[in-house]
Scaffold this motif. Structure first.
Motif, mmCIF file in Angstrom:
data_model
loop_
_atom_site.group_PDB
_atom_site.id
_atom_site.type_symbol
_atom_site.label_atom_id
_atom_site.label_comp_id
_atom_site.label_asym_id
_atom_site.label_seq_id
_atom_site.Cartn_x
_atom_site.Cartn_y
_atom_site.Cartn_z
ATOM 1 N N GLY A 42 -42.131 54.067 -1.794
ATOM 2 C CA GLY A 42 -41.979 54.535 -3.167
ATOM 3 C C GLY A 42 -42.565 53.559 -4.175
ATOM 4 O O GLY A 42 -43.241 53.960 -5.131
ATOM 5 N N GLU A 43 -42.325 52.265 -3.928
ATOM 6 C CA GLU A 43 -42.814 51.228 -4.842
ATOM 7 C C GLU A 43 -44.337 51.181 -4.859
ATOM 8 O O GLU A 43 -44.960 51.160 -5.930
ATOM 9 C CB GLU A 43 -42.256 49.873 -4.388
ATOM 10 C CG GLU A 43 -42.738 48.688 -5.205
ATOM 11 C CD GLU A 43 -42.243 47.366 -4.652
ATOM 12 O OE1 GLU A 43 -42.917 46.337 -4.876
ATOM 13 O OE2 GLU A 43 -41.181 47.354 -3.977
ATOM 14 N N VAL A 51 -34.811 51.998 5.586
ATOM 15 C CA VAL A 51 -34.488 52.021 4.146
ATOM 16 C C VAL A 51 -35.452 51.123 3.377
ATOM 17 O O VAL A 51 -35.986 51.510 2.324
ATOM 18 C CB VAL A 51 -33.030 51.583 3.907
ATOM 19 C CG1 VAL A 51 -32.758 51.426 2.409
ATOM 20 C CG2 VAL A 51 -32.057 52.578 4.514
ATOM 21 N N ILE A 52 -35.702 49.922 3.916
ATOM 22 C CA ILE A 52 -36.601 48.972 3.251
ATOM 23 C C ILE A 52 -38.015 49.534 3.157
ATOM 24 O O ILE A 52 -38.652 49.492 2.090
ATOM 25 C CB ILE A 52 -36.613 47.623 3.999
ATOM 26 C CG1 ILE A 52 -35.257 46.922 3.847
ATOM 27 C CG2 ILE A 52 -37.730 46.713 3.475
ATOM 28 C CD1 ILE A 52 -35.095 45.693 4.726
ATOM 29 N N ASN A 93 -39.009 52.650 3.347
ATOM 30 C CA ASN A 93 -39.050 53.824 2.461
ATOM 31 C C ASN A 93 -39.052 53.405 0.993
ATOM 32 O O ASN A 93 -39.731 54.026 0.160
ATOM 33 C CB ASN A 93 -37.880 54.758 2.739
ATOM 34 C CG ASN A 93 -38.045 55.529 4.038
ATOM 35 O OD1 ASN A 93 -39.157 55.648 4.554
ATOM 36 N ND2 ASN A 93 -36.968 56.057 4.566
ATOM 37 N N ASN A 94 -38.295 52.357 0.672
ATOM 38 C CA ASN A 94 -38.316 51.820 -0.688
ATOM 39 C C ASN A 94 -39.700 51.263 -1.032
ATOM 40 O O ASN A 94 -40.191 51.439 -2.151
ATOM 41 C CB ASN A 94 -37.265 50.725 -0.851
ATOM 42 C CG ASN A 94 -35.845 51.280 -0.885
ATOM 43 O OD1 ASN A 94 -35.637 52.456 -1.169
ATOM 44 N ND2 ASN A 94 -34.876 50.443 -0.585
ATOM 45 N N LYS A 95 -40.308 50.579 -0.061
ATOM 46 C CA LYS A 95 -41.646 50.031 -0.262
ATOM 47 C C LYS A 95 -42.671 51.145 -0.446
ATOM 48 O O LYS A 95 -43.605 51.014 -1.243
ATOM 49 C CB LYS A 95 -42.042 49.139 0.921
ATOM 50 C CG LYS A 95 -41.310 47.819 0.973
ATOM 51 C CD LYS A 95 -41.684 46.924 -0.197
ATOM 52 C CE LYS A 95 -41.017 45.566 -0.115
ATOM 53 N NZ LYS A 95 -41.366 44.695 -1.262
#
Length: 213
Positions: A56-57, A49-50, A52-54
């Motif tokens: 996107g960021e 999750v972390i 994947n968020n990174k």
């Protein structure tokens, strides 16, 4: 004759209880190993999750740099078109030349920032670090690095999912072995299957752990 049959029945009953005891101990062992595997897999899923968020960021960050670079490239074309005008005064030409050089510098800066955001500071020579993070240089983990981390975490997590599946099968077989009474042959078969499934789960879990980045 009856005495022999009775003795044989008692022996089978004793052996059956021993097999039930062994199965109970193995169930406890595999439940403990399954709990450890679940804990590791839970951490892996959090990391997925972390990362994947990174992804996107950093993809948005990279895209914003690309847009800025394109705008400056368009501005450069506009300035160069004016710079070649025949009626432009010498003073104005000097101003335009200064703006052109400044714009070219910004274009190169955005290109360098995009490169660092894409591959990470660790893969860029120190003298080419240009993108800061919280005011410090050299801390950028590149978009490609985040994507690779996400892939590695996902592969490891899938191995643990498979290990948990076999642990569940092993425990289920152990429970069946306990339920069966006075049938030593079937108990031995289910115990063997339980051990096989449990060992297979453990090997898969160990392999999955070696894949954790």
């Amino acid at each position: 004759m009856k005495t022999n049959n009775t003795n044989q029945t008692i022996e089978i009953s004793i052996a059956s209880r021993k097999m039930q005891g062994i199965s109970s101990a193995l169930i406890a062992l595999f439940v403990a190993l399954m709990a450890i595997s679940q804990m590791i897999n839970g951490n892996l899923e959090e990391q997925i999750v972390i990362t994947n968020n990174k992804i996107g960021e950093y993809a948005s960050w990279y895209q914003s740099k690309s847009i800025k670079q394109i705008l400056k490239e368009n501005q450069l074309d506009y300035l160069e078109a004016f710079n070649t005008g025949e009626k432009t005064s010498k003073e104005r030409l000097n101003i335009l030349s200064s703006k052109i050089e400044k714009t070219k510098g910004l274009i190169l800066k955005y290109e360098a920032e995009k490169t660092e955001l894409l591959v990470g500071s660790a893969n860029v020579p120190r003298e080419y670090w240009v993108q800061d993070l919280n005011g410090k240089l050299g801390l950028i983990v590149g978009l490609k690095e985040w994507q690779q981390l996400s892939k590695e975490h996902s592969i490891a997590s899938k191995k643990f999912d498979l290990a948990l599946f076999f642990y569940q099968i092993s425990i289920m077989l152990g429970v069946v072995c306990i339920i069966i009474r006075d049938n030593l042959s079937l108990q031995k078969i289910f115990t063997f299957l339980m051990i096989t499934a449990g060992l297979l789960a453990t090997l898969i879990a160990i392999y999955g752990y070696t894949l954790v980045p």
